[in-house]
Scaffold this motif. Structure first.
Motif, PDB file in Angstrom:
ATOM      1  N   GLN A 235      34.325  30.647  12.046  1.00 37.70           N
ATOM      2  CA  GLN A 235      34.320  30.144  13.420  1.00 37.70           C
ATOM      3  C   GLN A 235      34.725  28.675  13.459  1.00 37.70           C
ATOM      4  N   LEU A 236      34.170  27.893  12.542  1.00 32.87           N
ATOM      5  CA  LEU A 236      34.535  26.474  12.490  1.00 32.87           C
ATOM      6  C   LEU A 236      36.006  26.288  12.163  1.00 32.87           C
ATOM      7  N   ASN A 237      36.527  27.090  11.228  1.00 32.02           N
ATOM      8  CA  ASN A 237      37.953  27.006  10.884  1.00 32.02           C
ATOM      9  C   ASN A 237      38.826  27.349  12.082  1.00 32.02           C
ATOM     10  N   TRP A 238      38.417  28.353  12.835  1.00 33.45           N
ATOM     11  CA  TRP A 238      39.180  28.748  14.029  1.00 33.45           C
ATOM     12  C   TRP A 238      39.175  27.623  15.064  1.00 33.45           C
ATOM     13  N   LEU A 239      38.018  26.995  15.255  1.00 33.74           N
ATOM     14  CA  LEU A 239      37.925  25.885  16.195  1.00 33.74           C
ATOM     15  C   LEU A 239      38.801  24.719  15.753  1.00 33.74           C
ATOM     16  N   LEU A 240      38.837  24.461  14.445  1.00 33.21           N
ATOM     17  CA  LEU A 240      39.634  23.352  13.921  1.00 33.21           C
ATOM     18  C   LEU A 240      41.123  23.643  14.056  1.00 33.21           C
ATOM     19  N   ILE A 241      41.531  24.856  13.729  1.00 36.35           N
ATOM     20  CA  ILE A 241      42.948  25.228  13.821  1.00 36.35           C
ATOM     21  C   ILE A 241      43.440  25.125  15.270  1.00 36.35           C
ATOM     22  N   ASN A 242      42.596  25.509  16.207  1.00 31.26           N
ATOM     23  CA  ASN A 242      42.972  25.475  17.621  1.00 31.26           C
ATOM     24  C   ASN A 242      42.685  24.126  18.277  1.00 31.26           C
ATOM     25  N   LYS A 243      42.331  23.126  17.437  1.00 32.23           N
ATOM     26  CA  LYS A 243      42.126  21.752  17.898  1.00 32.23           C
ATOM     27  C   LYS A 243      41.022  21.635  18.953  1.00 32.23           C
ATOM     28  N   LEU A 244      40.013  22.480  18.801  1.00 27.25           N
ATOM     29  CA  LEU A 244      38.862  22.404  19.696  1.00 27.25           C
ATOM     30  C   LEU A 244      37.780  21.493  19.137  1.00 27.25           C
ATOM     31  N   ILE A 245      37.858  21.221  17.828  1.00 23.20           N
ATOM     32  CA  ILE A 245      36.998  20.228  17.199  1.00 23.20           C
ATOM     33  C   ILE A 245      37.846  19.381  16.269  1.00 23.20           C
ATOM     34  N   SER A 246      37.362  18.183  15.997  1.00 21.19           N
ATOM     35  CA  SER A 246      38.070  17.297  15.067  1.00 21.19           C
ATOM     36  C   SER A 246      37.597  17.573  13.636  1.00 21.19           C
ATOM     37  N   GLU A 247      38.266  16.971  12.676  1.00 20.98           N
ATOM     38  CA  GLU A 247      37.871  17.158  11.278  1.00 20.98           C
ATOM     39  C   GLU A 247      36.475  16.595  11.018  1.00 20.98           C
ATOM     40  N   SER A 248      36.176  15.465  11.648  1.00 19.39           N
ATOM     41  CA  SER A 248      34.841  14.880  11.463  1.00 19.39           C
ATOM     42  C   SER A 248      33.764  15.801  12.022  1.00 19.39           C
ATOM     43  N   GLU A 249      34.044  16.409  13.184  1.00 16.00           N
ATOM     44  CA  GLU A 249      33.086  17.359  13.752  1.00 16.00           C
ATOM     45  C   GLU A 249      32.950  18.599  12.871  1.00 16.00           C
ATOM     46  N   TYR A 250      34.063  18.996  12.287  1.00 15.36           N
ATOM     47  CA  TYR A 250      34.052  20.163  11.402  1.00 15.36           C
ATOM     48  C   TYR A 250      33.094  19.950  10.231  1.00 15.36           C
ATOM     49  N   TYR A 251      33.252  18.810   9.540  1.00 12.98           N
ATOM     50  CA  TYR A 251      32.393  18.542   8.378  1.00 12.98           C
ATOM     51  C   TYR A 251      30.946  18.265   8.802  1.00 12.98           C
ATOM     52  N   GLU A 252      30.794  17.671   9.955  1.00 12.36           N
ATOM     53  CA  GLU A 252      29.438  17.413  10.459  1.00 12.36           C
ATOM     54  C   GLU A 252      28.703  18.724  10.724  1.00 12.36           C
ATOM     55  N   LYS A 253      29.367  19.662  11.393  1.00 12.29           N
ATOM     56  CA  LYS A 253      28.752  20.961  11.676  1.00 12.29           C
ATOM     57  C   LYS A 253      28.523  21.758  10.390  1.00 12.29           C
ATOM     58  N   LYS A 254      29.458  21.643   9.473  1.00 16.01           N
ATOM     59  CA  LYS A 254      29.346  22.355   8.200  1.00 16.01           C
ATOM     60  C   LYS A 254      28.118  21.874   7.414  1.00 16.01           C
ATOM     61  N   ASN A 255      27.943  20.572   7.330  1.00 13.55           N
ATOM     62  CA  ASN A 255      26.790  20.009   6.623  1.00 13.55           C
ATOM     63  C   ASN A 255      25.490  20.304   7.355  1.00 13.55           C
ATOM     64  N   GLU A 256      25.552  20.251   8.670  1.00 14.64           N
ATOM     65  CA  GLU A 256      24.353  20.542   9.467  1.00 14.64           C
ATOM     66  C   GLU A 256      23.894  21.980   9.262  1.00 14.64           C
ATOM     67  N   TYR A 257      24.852  22.892   9.181  1.00 12.95           N
ATOM     68  CA  TYR A 257      24.514  24.308   8.953  1.00 12.95           C
ATOM     69  C   TYR A 257      23.875  24.495   7.576  1.00 12.95           C
ATOM     70  N   LYS A 258      24.466  23.898   6.551  1.00 11.06           N
ATOM     71  CA  LYS A 258      23.938  24.050   5.202  1.00 11.06           C
ATOM     72  C   LYS A 258      22.556  23.429   5.062  1.00 11.06           C
ATOM     73  N   THR A 259      22.366  22.294   5.741  1.00 13.45           N
ATOM     74  CA  THR A 259      21.049  21.659   5.727  1.00 13.45           C
ATOM     75  C   THR A 259      20.004  22.552   6.395  1.00 13.45           C
ATOM     76  N   SER A 260      20.381  23.147   7.508  1.00 14.14           N
ATOM     77  CA  SER A 260      19.462  24.058   8.214  1.00 14.14           C
ATOM     78  C   SER A 260      19.124  25.271   7.366  1.00 14.14           C
ATOM     79  N   LYS A 261      20.098  25.739   6.612  1.00 16.72           N
ATOM     80  CA  LYS A 261      19.874  26.888   5.724  1.00 16.72           C
ATOM     81  C   LYS A 261      18.852  26.548   4.650  1.00 16.72           C
TER      82      LYS A 261
END
Length: 264
Positions: A235-261
């Motif tokens: 989902q994050l990759n799709w959002l990034l490819i379609n320019k709905l999120i920036s790269e910084s938001e991508y890594y921020e959400k990715k780290n936030e998800y892993k931390t929550s896990k």
């Protein structure tokens, strides 16, 4: 229709609720807030469309629900009429009226396309034809006023001249089939480009796209540890490819998800 300063005075007189009303600091901060209003003048609708508030870390408040936050665009070209209304920032209601029929539908704001295509047509050809009709009108008027044979029945010149004048007006004033199309989604939307004006149509469409993108971004970037990691990353990759999120938001959400896990 009320002028903009009336809306501002009304908003300034609106009561707002603070988290700690006993604190003079909070009240002073609340009273110093500024509100940017986008009024009905932008869309020719008799109500307030949007309020942008600058939030302070010391206070939070709610504005009374009497201040409306809807978006509406009404278009008319000839016998056709279209009405677009955004409801609760989630659904777009579309009403179309024709000479002998009408239809209404509602689409999810997330399903609309984000690619704008503007199609315009030149009026040069119609102006040339209209000018030709005007010349015929002048000729008919001349033959009526200065006939070669005064005894001749000249009513035909009058009616012919009036008919040519009407045709020339149609050529100069007839609405062009200029349109703006939103494509690229599950639903394609067509707008009359020049009704009520090109600027107002583009502002309305740009706001629709912005809201749609925010809804999609919010839906697919929401942190939920119940979602499998592969699914969330896709989902994050799709959002990034379609320019709905920036790269910084991508890594921020990715780290936030892993931390929550890990904290689960």
């Amino acid at each position: 229709m009320r002028p903009k300063n009336v809306w501002i005075r009304q908003l300034q007189s609106t009561s707002y609720h603070t988290d700690n009303t006993a604190s003079p600091r909070n009240n002073s901060v609340a009273n110093s807030f500024y509100f940017t209003l986008v009024t009905a003048r932008d869309y020719k609708a008799p109500h307030l469309l949007k309020i942008v508030t600058y939030v302070s870390p010391y206070v939070s408040f709610n504005i009374k629900k009497t201040l409306l936050t809807s978006m509406k665009l009404t278009q008319t070209i000839g016998s056709q009429k279209k009405e677009f209304e955004l409801i609760n920032d989630t659904e777009l209601r579309i009403k179309e009226k024709f000479l002998l029929s009408s239809k209404e539908r509602t689409v999810d704001i997330e399903t609309i396309g984000h690619q704008k295509t503007i199609e315009t047509h030149s009026r040069k050809g119609l102006k040339i034809i209209g000018g030709f009709f005007i010349l015929i009108t002048i000729l008919c008027l001349y033959l009526f006023l200065f006939p070669e044979n005064p005894n001749e029945d000249l009513d035909g010149f009058i009616w012919g001249g009036l008919f040519m004048m009407v045709l020339s007006l149609i050529c100069f004033k007839a609405p062009m089939d200029n349109k703006l199309t939103l494509s690229g989604g599950y639903v394609h939307l067509n707008f009359f480009l020049d009704s009520p004006s090109k600027k107002e149509v583009e502002i309305f469409v740009d706001n629709l796209i912005k809201i749609s993108k925010e809804k999609i971004k919010e839906k697919y970037s929401r942190i939920d540890t119940d979602i499998p990691e592969d699914t969330f990353m896709n989902q994050l990759n799709w959002l990034l490819i379609n320019k709905l999120i920036s790269e910084s938001e991508y890594y921020e959400k990715k780290n936030e998800y892993k931390t929550s896990k890990l904290m689960r």
